[in-house]
Every structure is written in C-alpha cells, then in structure tokens.
Design an enzyme around this catalytic site. Structure first.
Site, PDB file in Angstrom:
ATOM      1  N   ASP A 165       0.793  -1.195  -0.178  1.00  0.00           N
ATOM      2  CA  ASP A 165      -0.017   0.039  -0.070  1.00  0.00           C
ATOM      3  C   ASP A 165       1.019   1.194   0.128  1.00  0.00           C
ATOM      4  O   ASP A 165       1.942   1.313  -0.048  1.00  0.00           O
ATOM      5  CB  ASP A 165      -0.888   0.182   1.298  1.00  0.00           C
ATOM      6  CG  ASP A 165      -2.286   0.506   0.954  1.00  0.00           C
ATOM      7  OD1 ASP A 165      -2.489   1.475  -0.001  1.00  0.00           O
ATOM      8  OD2 ASP A 165      -3.169  -0.037   1.423  1.00  0.00           O
ATOM      9  N   ASP A 227     -10.654   3.151  -3.992  1.00  0.00           N
ATOM     10  CA  ASP A 227     -11.163   2.001  -3.354  1.00  0.00           C
ATOM     11  C   ASP A 227     -12.469   1.740  -3.744  1.00  0.00           C
ATOM     12  O   ASP A 227     -13.550   2.470  -3.640  1.00  0.00           O
ATOM     13  CB  ASP A 227     -11.022   1.957  -1.854  1.00  0.00           C
ATOM     14  CG  ASP A 227      -9.628   2.104  -1.248  1.00  0.00           C
ATOM     15  OD1 ASP A 227      -8.865   1.982  -2.187  1.00  0.00           O
ATOM     16  OD2 ASP A 227      -9.128   2.189  -0.195  1.00  0.00           O
TER      17      ASP A 227
END
Length: 502
Positions: A165, A227
C-alpha cells in the site's frame, strides 16, 4: 517466527544493502502472465481485531484457514482462484528488537510461516500486506527503511503475493520506495507476485501516471484509482473511469503487468445479480485481476455461479493478454466493450449502464428533471442506485406523488418530486421515473457491429452467461431488453477466420 540463525541472516542482509544503497538489477520474473486470481480480506473484514466480540469475523489465523478451506470445498481453487491474501492489521504494533515484522501473537499464535504452510499444503498460495510508507493505512508498521529485511522475512514465511500500500509516503517517496521493494523481492530468493498501490495515490488522471516506471520497479499489477466500496455507484464510477482511460491504459497492460480496478464484490451482498454479472464481465474484458472481496463461507449459489463461470474465467485468463476497451460512442448509457482473444475470437460485453428501469419503476421522461424536488438522504442526494433511490422515495411521506429523478453518472444523485412533476426542465444526466407496482423491468436493445471489433461475417455468437450458442450472424448481433446495470456477455468467432486457420 524466524529462528535466531534466520534472524541473524536477515539482519545482515538488511544492513549490507542499506549501507550500500544499491539493489540488484530488476529482471523479468515471468510471474503473473495472466491476471492474478484469489481472495483478499479487506472488503468484508476490514481491520476487525476484536476476536472476542467478533469470533467469526476478526483478522486472525482462523479466518484465513477457514477461507482456505472454503476456497477448496466450494471449487474456487479448481477454477483458478489460487491466492488467499491477508490484508492490513495482521501485525504487532511494534517490530522486534532486531527490526523484524511480527504478527499479533494473540491472533496469529502459530505465526505466519505456519499459516503459509497451511495454504501451500492445500495447493493454495499465500498473500500478505505491507506499506511503502512508515506505517500501514491502519497505523501498523510499514516497510519504509526495511524493504530488504521485510522481503527476506516474507520469503522465509513462504509468501507468494505481496500487496504494498502507499499510506504514510508521498509522491517523491513512491519513485524510490516501490522500486526498492521490487528489487528486494527479486533478491529474496523466492518468486513473489508484487501488487503496487502506487498509482492509486497519484490522483484521477491516468495519463500522468508513470506506468512504465512501475513495470521497471517490478510491479506485476497496480491499483489505479479509488477503493471500491460495497455500493453499485462506486463500482459504476470505476467502470466509467476505465472507459475514459482504457485506450491509454491498454498500452502498458499485458502479461506480467496488469491494471487493477480493485476487488470483486460478487457474493458480498452489495450488488444485484445483474450488477454482479456486469462486474465479472467488465473485469474479464479489461484483463483485471479477479480478487474476491467476500466471505467465502457465505456466498449464495447465484453469486457462486458467476464467480465460477468457466467461460468468463477463460476470457479473463486468455493467454494473449490483451486488455479490452470500450468502443467510442456518444451514448454512454448503452455501451459496447471488446477484447481480442488468442486464436482470433473476440469477447464482447453489451452493457446497459442507465437505460430502462427495474420492476416497480416506470420511466417517465429521459434527459429531464422535476423542477420542484428535494434531495434524498441529505443535502446532495448522492450515492444511490436506481433501486435504492426508488426505495428511499417510497419510504418518504413527502414524496407521495411517486415521481422522482435520478442520475447514475452524477454520483448516483436521487431527488423526489414534491408535486406531480408537471414542471420539467431539460437535464441531460437525469431521467424522470415514477413508482408503479405494475411496471415490469425494462431495458434497451444493444447491438455490436462485427466490423467495429475487427471481425467479418459469418460470425458465431456464444452467450457466456447462458452457456449456449445464439447462432450465426452476418453483420451484427443485437441483445434484446438488456436489464438495467446488466449485460450480454459474448464470445464472437468469425467463420471466415476459422477457414483461414484450418
């Protein structure tokens, strides 16, 4: 847990490489030649760490073992979903005195190497999560400053897939940190598929993102944008983003390097059956990774059939590795997407983004809005699907006329008429609807002209969802009454091409 000898070795490697500031030259690893398939915990289980209150839904070794067992017993592994991936919140909040990442000992008492062995013993692959920054998105230790040490730790645990990430880092850091982890993974002595979240932190404009640098950094796939959430309006935005930029993105997609629109919501209870089919179809057309974000223990038979559809998976995993694109058209409500396949066939999705209506809702007028209206659910009325908009209108006493207007393209905006919508204004993104319990579901006819996808007739048309041949057609094929948010998923094969091949 790593033993003393392994700890000493890892620390020595970390110190030598950190002091030198150099990394092995990156090479083509031959990994991820088709889009990765598997399951990941974040979408459903997030960062739930209270195992006493949520024993069936917390981030612990039992959860991942149960998902591994479900992947096998329900046929997902056999279909190609090979990787079970741990996402954020598996770590201890502090590294060891030697700098090693540690799992939370109360939730992963057997350790991560044992969890990896559990996966491998069942024919599965083991995925794990870290961050390019100083901390993960949920504030556990990140890998910045520890790339070599962490890569060798993951290799020692038997990790096959790493999601890295990008929280607690920045655009300057990404240019150094993602390549650093890529080099460290390649020097670890183990083949590890590398999923980079790098471009998701670089804004909306895909044309400004350094995809070639991501390939050079060793990334096999990368999360491009926002997302995904358990909501059709977000899924719709992602599909539209891909439609806007897919010609550009296709230039850097191919075997070993894939654009990732995020997890599949199929089976998570977020989408209708038609919407689940559309996500599976579009993800397959654009050669996206098929990473499930559901609870494998509790997937309906209907959703399971979509996820396990062998024809859809064959298109996703087509060895030619070409990313499909949306055909250019002024009508974005009725869309045609296509992908060339090995052997000369073409996969096509005829997608109804906005035309028509579900049962119980009648279309009153297209490209118009009611003048006297109020936003549902707050000041903006954003975030609705047409079905949830209709449900909100039905439940609101101020909306007793049953008239409302809605736009999927304008953030899923839903507004109900405070009168009988006699006064109407032109408004291109919107349609006016009325609640009508007798109204049947409606949808448009959508056609594909074979010449537009590089084929000439006669063409055999195969229906992926029905698993049947629709027939042979000369110039075009039309799917009739395509459901709202639904699609017709096809494989087209030219008979002229078959004669040449033979």
């Amino acid at each position: 847990m790593a033993g003393p000898n392994l700890q000493t070795f890892l620390i020595a490697v970390h110190l030598v490489m950190a002091r030198s500031g150099t990394f092995p030259a990156l090479k083509s690893t031959g990994l991820a030649r088709t889009p990765p398939m598997g399951w990941m915990s974040w979408q459903v289980f997030r960062c739930e760490v209270d195992c006493e209150a949520h024993p069936q839904g917390c981030i612990n070794e039992q959860l991942y073992m149960q998902m591994a067992d479900a992947a096998i017993s329900h046929g997902y592994l056999a279909a190609g979903y090979r990787t079970i991936s741990v996402d954020d919140c598996w770590q201890n909040h502090q590294r060891s005195e030697e700098g090693l990442l540690l799992p939370d000992s109360s939730r992963f008492p057997s350790g991560m190497k044992a969890l990896g062995h559990y996966m491998h013993a069942r024919g599965l692959q083991f995925g794990i999560y870290s961050d390019a920054g100083t901390g993960t998105c949920m504030s556990y230790p990140g890998s910045k400053g520890y790339f070599e040490l962490d890569a060798h730790t993951f290799a020692a645990w038997g990790v096959d897939y790493l999601k890295l990430d990008g929280c607690y880092d920045n655009t300057t850091g990404y240019m150094k940190d993602y390549p650093a982890m890529g080099a460290a993974l390649q020097a670890s002595g183990r083949d590890i598929v590398y999923s980079c979240s790098w471009p998701a932190y670089l804004g909306d404009d895909e044309s400004t993102k350094p995809f070639n640098s991501m390939v050079s950094a060793g990334c096999h796939l990368w999360r491009n944008w926002v997302d995904i959430q358990c909501d059709w309006s977000v899924t719709d935005r992602i599909i539209e983003h891909w439609g806007q930029y897919n010609d550009l993105m296709a230039q850097t997609a191919g075997p070993g390097r894939w654009h990732d629109p995020d997890m599949l919501l199929i089976g998570a209870g977020c989408l209708s059956r038609h919407e689940e089919q559309t996500q599976m179809a579009i993800w397959s057309i654009v050669a996206a990774p098929l990473i499930m974000g559901n609870d494998l223990r509790n997937v309906s038979k209907e959703s399971m059939n979509i996820l396990l559809n062998t024809d859809a998976i064959a298109i996703s995993q087509d060895p030619l590795g070409k990313m499909g694109t949306r055909l250019k058209s002024a009508d974005v409500t009725r869309q045609v997407w296509s992908r060339p396949l090995a052997g000369g066939s073409v996969a096509v999705v005829l997608y109804n983004r906005q035309a028509g209506s579900p049962a119980g809702v009648a279309v009153v007028a297209e490209h118009k809005a009611c003048s006297n209206a109020k936003a549902m659910g707050g000041s903006t009325g954003f975030g609705y699907s047409l079905q949830s908009c209709a449900s909100a209108v039905a439940a609101d006493s101020e909306c007793s006329s049953g008239f409302f207007y809605y736009s999927v393209s304008y953030n899923g905006q839903c507004k109900c008429a405070l009168d009988h919508c006699a006064n109407r204004a032109m408004a291109l993104p919107y349609n006016i609807y009325k609640l009508d319990p007798t109204a049947p579901p409606t949808g448009p006819n959508i056609s594909v002209h074979f010449a537009d996808v590089g084929l000439s007739g006669p063409v055999d048309v195969y229906d992926v969802w029905a698993g049947t041949t629709k027939g042979t057609f000369e110039v075009s094929y039309t799917a009739h009454n395509v459901s709202l948010h639904g699609n017709s998923f096809l494989r087209l094969t030219s008979r002229a091409m078959a004669v040449i091949v033979e």
